[in-house]
Structure formats: C-alpha cells, structure tokens
Design a protein around this motif. Structure first.
Motif, PDB file in Angstrom:
ATOM      1  N   ALA A 128     -15.459  -5.369  16.176  1.00  0.00           N
ATOM      2  CA  ALA A 128     -16.724  -5.135  15.478  1.00  0.00           C
ATOM      3  C   ALA A 128     -17.159  -3.685  15.618  1.00  0.00           C
ATOM      4  O   ALA A 128     -17.661  -3.080  14.658  1.00  0.00           O
ATOM      5  N   LEU A 129     -16.960  -3.116  16.798  1.00  0.00           N
ATOM      6  CA  LEU A 129     -17.348  -1.720  17.015  1.00  0.00           C
ATOM      7  C   LEU A 129     -16.490  -0.780  16.177  1.00  0.00           C
ATOM      8  O   LEU A 129     -17.004   0.171  15.572  1.00  0.00           O
ATOM      9  N   ASN A 130     -15.189  -1.041  16.108  1.00  0.00           N
ATOM     10  CA  ASN A 130     -14.313  -0.215  15.269  1.00  0.00           C
ATOM     11  C   ASN A 130     -14.722  -0.305  13.802  1.00  0.00           C
ATOM     12  O   ASN A 130     -14.769   0.712  13.095  1.00  0.00           O
ATOM     13  N   PHE A 131     -15.017  -1.519  13.351  1.00  0.00           N
ATOM     14  CA  PHE A 131     -15.448  -1.712  11.963  1.00  0.00           C
ATOM     15  C   PHE A 131     -16.730  -0.942  11.685  1.00  0.00           C
ATOM     16  O   PHE A 131     -16.868  -0.266  10.661  1.00  0.00           O
ATOM     17  N   THR A 132     -17.660  -1.038  12.609  1.00  0.00           N
ATOM     18  CA  THR A 132     -18.968  -0.402  12.424  1.00  0.00           C
ATOM     19  C   THR A 132     -18.853   1.112  12.374  1.00  0.00           C
ATOM     20  O   THR A 132     -19.507   1.767  11.546  1.00  0.00           O
ATOM     21  N   MET A 133     -18.043   1.687  13.237  1.00  0.00           N
ATOM     22  CA  MET A 133     -17.860   3.132  13.223  1.00  0.00           C
ATOM     23  C   MET A 133     -17.186   3.593  11.930  1.00  0.00           C
ATOM     24  O   MET A 133     -17.496   4.656  11.393  1.00  0.00           O
ATOM     25  N   ASP A 148     -20.370  -8.543   8.528  1.00  0.00           N
ATOM     26  CA  ASP A 148     -21.316  -9.624   8.824  1.00  0.00           C
ATOM     27  C   ASP A 148     -22.720  -9.219   8.382  1.00  0.00           C
ATOM     28  O   ASP A 148     -23.498 -10.048   7.916  1.00  0.00           O
ATOM     29  N   VAL A 149     -23.039  -7.937   8.577  1.00  0.00           N
ATOM     30  CA  VAL A 149     -24.353  -7.394   8.233  1.00  0.00           C
ATOM     31  C   VAL A 149     -24.165  -6.030   7.584  1.00  0.00           C
ATOM     32  O   VAL A 149     -23.315  -5.245   8.019  1.00  0.00           O
ATOM     33  N   VAL A 150     -24.951  -5.762   6.537  1.00  0.00           N
ATOM     34  CA  VAL A 150     -25.018  -4.419   5.966  1.00  0.00           C
ATOM     35  C   VAL A 150     -26.475  -3.972   6.032  1.00  0.00           C
ATOM     36  O   VAL A 150     -27.369  -4.665   5.524  1.00  0.00           O
ATOM     37  N   ILE A 151     -26.719  -2.840   6.689  1.00  0.00           N
ATOM     38  CA  ILE A 151     -28.068  -2.296   6.822  1.00  0.00           C
ATOM     39  C   ILE A 151     -28.237  -1.152   5.833  1.00  0.00           C
ATOM     40  O   ILE A 151     -27.406  -0.254   5.775  1.00  0.00           O
ATOM     41  N   ILE A 152     -29.309  -1.208   5.045  1.00  0.00           N
ATOM     42  CA  ILE A 152     -29.609  -0.112   4.138  1.00  0.00           C
ATOM     43  C   ILE A 152     -30.983   0.448   4.481  1.00  0.00           C
ATOM     44  O   ILE A 152     -31.811  -0.233   5.102  1.00  0.00           O
ATOM     45  N   SER A 163     -26.867  -0.481  14.069  1.00  0.00           N
ATOM     46  CA  SER A 163     -25.537  -0.992  13.735  1.00  0.00           C
ATOM     47  C   SER A 163     -24.638  -1.045  14.968  1.00  0.00           C
ATOM     48  O   SER A 163     -23.928  -2.027  15.198  1.00  0.00           O
ATOM     49  N   ILE A 164     -24.679   0.001  15.764  1.00  0.00           N
ATOM     50  CA  ILE A 164     -23.835   0.052  16.961  1.00  0.00           C
ATOM     51  C   ILE A 164     -24.271  -1.009  17.973  1.00  0.00           C
ATOM     52  O   ILE A 164     -23.445  -1.659  18.615  1.00  0.00           O
ATOM     53  N   TYR A 165     -25.577  -1.203  18.097  1.00  0.00           N
ATOM     54  CA  TYR A 165     -26.072  -2.234  19.017  1.00  0.00           C
ATOM     55  C   TYR A 165     -25.582  -3.617  18.589  1.00  0.00           C
ATOM     56  O   TYR A 165     -25.133  -4.418  19.417  1.00  0.00           O
ATOM     57  N   LEU A 166     -25.651  -3.891  17.281  1.00  0.00           N
ATOM     58  CA  LEU A 166     -25.167  -5.177  16.776  1.00  0.00           C
ATOM     59  C   LEU A 166     -23.661  -5.317  16.993  1.00  0.00           C
ATOM     60  O   LEU A 166     -23.169  -6.399  17.324  1.00  0.00           O
ATOM     61  N   ALA A 167     -22.922  -4.226  16.798  1.00  0.00           N
ATOM     62  CA  ALA A 167     -21.471  -4.263  16.997  1.00  0.00           C
ATOM     63  C   ALA A 167     -21.125  -4.621  18.428  1.00  0.00           C
ATOM     64  O   ALA A 167     -20.156  -5.343  18.688  1.00  0.00           O
ATOM     65  N   ASN A 168     -21.927  -4.141  19.372  1.00  0.00           N
ATOM     66  CA  ASN A 168     -21.692  -4.474  20.778  1.00  0.00           C
ATOM     67  C   ASN A 168     -21.941  -5.946  21.073  1.00  0.00           C
ATOM     68  O   ASN A 168     -21.588  -6.425  22.154  1.00  0.00           O
ATOM     69  N   ARG A 169     -22.541  -6.642  20.122  1.00  0.00           N
ATOM     70  CA  ARG A 169     -22.709  -8.088  20.244  1.00  0.00           C
ATOM     71  C   ARG A 169     -21.685  -8.835  19.400  1.00  0.00           C
ATOM     72  O   ARG A 169     -21.787 -10.040  19.193  1.00  0.00           O
ATOM     73  N   ILE A 171     -20.944  -8.238  16.132  1.00  0.00           N
ATOM     74  CA  ILE A 171     -21.344  -8.395  14.734  1.00  0.00           C
ATOM     75  C   ILE A 171     -20.870  -7.181  13.938  1.00  0.00           C
ATOM     76  O   ILE A 171     -21.328  -6.058  14.171  1.00  0.00           O
ATOM     77  N   LYS A 172     -19.958  -7.392  13.017  1.00  0.00           N
ATOM     78  CA  LYS A 172     -19.450  -6.300  12.187  1.00  0.00           C
ATOM     79  C   LYS A 172     -20.568  -5.811  11.271  1.00  0.00           C
ATOM     80  O   LYS A 172     -21.064  -6.558  10.427  1.00  0.00           O
ATOM     81  N   THR A 173     -20.952  -4.559  11.443  1.00  0.00           N
ATOM     82  CA  THR A 173     -22.120  -4.027  10.751  1.00  0.00           C
ATOM     83  C   THR A 173     -21.795  -2.726  10.033  1.00  0.00           C
ATOM     84  O   THR A 173     -21.250  -1.804  10.642  1.00  0.00           O
ATOM     85  N   ALA A 174     -22.121  -2.667   8.762  1.00  0.00           N
ATOM     86  CA  ALA A 174     -22.008  -1.437   7.988  1.00  0.00           C
ATOM     87  C   ALA A 174     -23.413  -0.938   7.685  1.00  0.00           C
ATOM     88  O   ALA A 174     -24.369  -1.724   7.673  1.00  0.00           O
ATOM     89  N   ASN A 175     -23.562   0.363   7.464  1.00  0.00           N
ATOM     90  CA  ASN A 175     -24.881   0.852   7.051  1.00  0.00           C
ATOM     91  C   ASN A 175     -24.728   1.874   5.936  1.00  0.00           C
ATOM     92  O   ASN A 175     -23.716   2.582   5.858  1.00  0.00           O
ATOM     93  N   LEU A 176     -25.742   1.921   5.107  1.00  0.00           N
ATOM     94  CA  LEU A 176     -25.675   2.708   3.876  1.00  0.00           C
ATOM     95  C   LEU A 176     -27.011   3.384   3.625  1.00  0.00           C
ATOM     96  O   LEU A 176     -28.055   2.719   3.646  1.00  0.00           O
TER      97      LEU A 176
END
Length: 273
Positions: A128-133, A148-152, A163-169, A171-176
């Motif tokens: 998840a952390l790799n995906f998020t970065m 899993d989550v996209v933050i805009i 996003s990074i905090y969620l990844a540490n749990r 949760i694959k998170t992207a942000n835009l």
C-alpha cells in the motif's frame, strides 16, 4: 497557590520499538493543558544491564514511567527500581492483556514485538505504501481503479500526509490536486472500486499555510493568486462543486489532525460499500 510545573519528564520503556508507548503517552499528556512532556524513549530493552542503566537515567531526571516489557523478570526490575525512586510506574499493556486472557480463557504468548511480525498484513502495508508513493500528487493516473481510496483537493489540504498515513494502515491511497479549469482524468471518473474523498479547509487556513510554503517550481500557480483569499475561495468553490456533482463525500480538515482526517475516511469506507 503553588505554581504548577509547565513541563515534566516522561520515560517510555519498551522491549520493542516503543511506538505503542509513544502513542499512549502522547494521548494522555495531551489531556493536560499547560503541561509539556519531555520524552525519554528507551526501545529494545531486553537485558538486566539495560534496565539498570535506564533506572540510573530516570533517577537523574525523575518523572512518570510507562513501560511495555513482556519478560516478567525485567518488568519486575523496572517496577522495583521506580518504587525505590518513589516514582509512578505503569505497565501499559498489563490491564489490556489481562482482559484478553480473562475473556479468551487462554494465556498470552509473551512474544516481544508480536505486532511487528512479517506476516501478510505487514506486506500488505508495504504494498500500500509503494502504491501510494507512486500515485502521489496526480501521478500514474491510468490505474486509479486499483486504489482503495483517492483523495482530491486543492493545494495545501494535507492530501499527501493523509495518504501516507492511510497507506501505513494497508489502504492503497492515491491523491490528486484539484485546479480550476483543469478537468479530472477520465480514469478517475470511470473508477468504480475506490472511495473518492474531497478535502477542504477554510480560506484563511489555506492562505496561511500557503504563505509559509516555499513554492519552488510548482506548476499552475502564480504566487499572488496562490495566497490570495479571493482566489482560494474560488478554488474551494470549484472543489466542492466537483464533489457534489459526483456524489463524493467532503471532509473539512481545518481543525483536524492527519490522524483524525484518516479516521474519518476509514469510517466512510464501510458506509459506501
């Protein structure tokens, strides 16, 4: 009336990384306004020699002692040392483990650092952390449906740290970033798997944060417009409209910590699934 000290020493002793203690200690200390904890962290305490050395250190700067040590003999040494110094000493995990044992009808394993075992959950967090970065700040937009989550949100709404905090749990998170006049990618609008969440804050909060930021070569922003309150208000209006149009939830982060924002996002996930 005697003046209260505005600081105190907080000694955190662990046979593992100390993360559990640090979180617990800070959560408790935050409840006492005007009193600031000076933290002394002693991780990986697994020998009598180490315990003797830390008791001497505590004696030099007396304060509250919290510990999580599985080995009963070492724990007893910590308790005895603090008792002789007349200092409060609390085994943070003891009442929790006792409750588990009572309810489950089984003894604990007594395993040091058991929460850090390299199991499937651990590797899921790394993934998840790799995906998020890889998907930070609008990167790799073609596979949003794997998130899993996209933050805009507009600039300076804490998208990346959340996003990074969620990844540490795990949760694959992207942000835009949301920029007025720049359409959202079709890959996001077509995605069916992720929870899409918009982050906003007050105009004053965003302007203040932006004024303190080193702009560098950030594309799409002019310095005068970047901190201008009228421009920020229009950006927020545009972001709200995008979320309303797509039925995406919005979270105001003005008075929320990163942890609180992440918790609010986690709480939304089951409701929308």
């Amino acid at each position: 009336m005697e003046n209260r000290k505005n600081f105190f020493h907080l000694h955190l002793i662990s046979d593992s990384t100390g993360e559990t203690l640090i979180s617990a200690g800070r959560a408790a200390a935050a409840q006492f306004r005007g009193s600031n904890a000076i933290e002394h962290v002693y991780p990986l305490i697994r020998s009598r020699k180490q315990v003797k050395a830390l008791i001497e250190a505590i004696d030099r700067e007396p304060g509250i002692v919290l510990y999580t040590i599985v080995d009963h003999q070492l724990a007893a040494l910590v308790e005895t040392g603090c008792h002789e110094l007349g200092l409060p000493c609390v085994n943070v995990l003891a009442p929790i483990i006792e409750t588990f044992q009572s309810y489950l009808g089984a003894p604990s394993r007594g395993r040091v650092g058991a929460q850090h075992v390299l199991n499937a959950d651990y590797f899921a967090r790394i993934e998840a952390l790799n995906f998020t970065m890889d998907h930070d700040d609008g990167q790799a937009q073609e596979d949003y449906d794997q998130a899993d989550v996209v933050i805009i949100g507009i600039s300076r709404t804490s998208k990346t740290p959340t996003s990074i905090y969620l990844a540490n749990r795990g949760i694959k998170t992207a942000n835009l970033p949301v920029v007025p006049g720049v359409p959202l990618p079709e890959s996001l609008l077509a995605a069916t798997r992720p929870l899409v969440v918009g982050l906003i804050a007050t105009t004053d909060r965003i302007s203040q944060v932006r004024e303190n930021r080193v702009l560098g070569n950030t594309p799409g922003y002019d310095r005068s417009d970047y901190v201008d309150r009228a421009s920020i208000t229009e950006e927020l209006k545009y972001a709200r409209a995008l979320c309303a149009r797509n039925n995406w939830p919005v979270i105001d982060v003005t008075r929320r910590s990163i942890e609180e924002t992440a918790a609010a996002i986690v709480a939304l996930r089951p409701k929308l699934r």
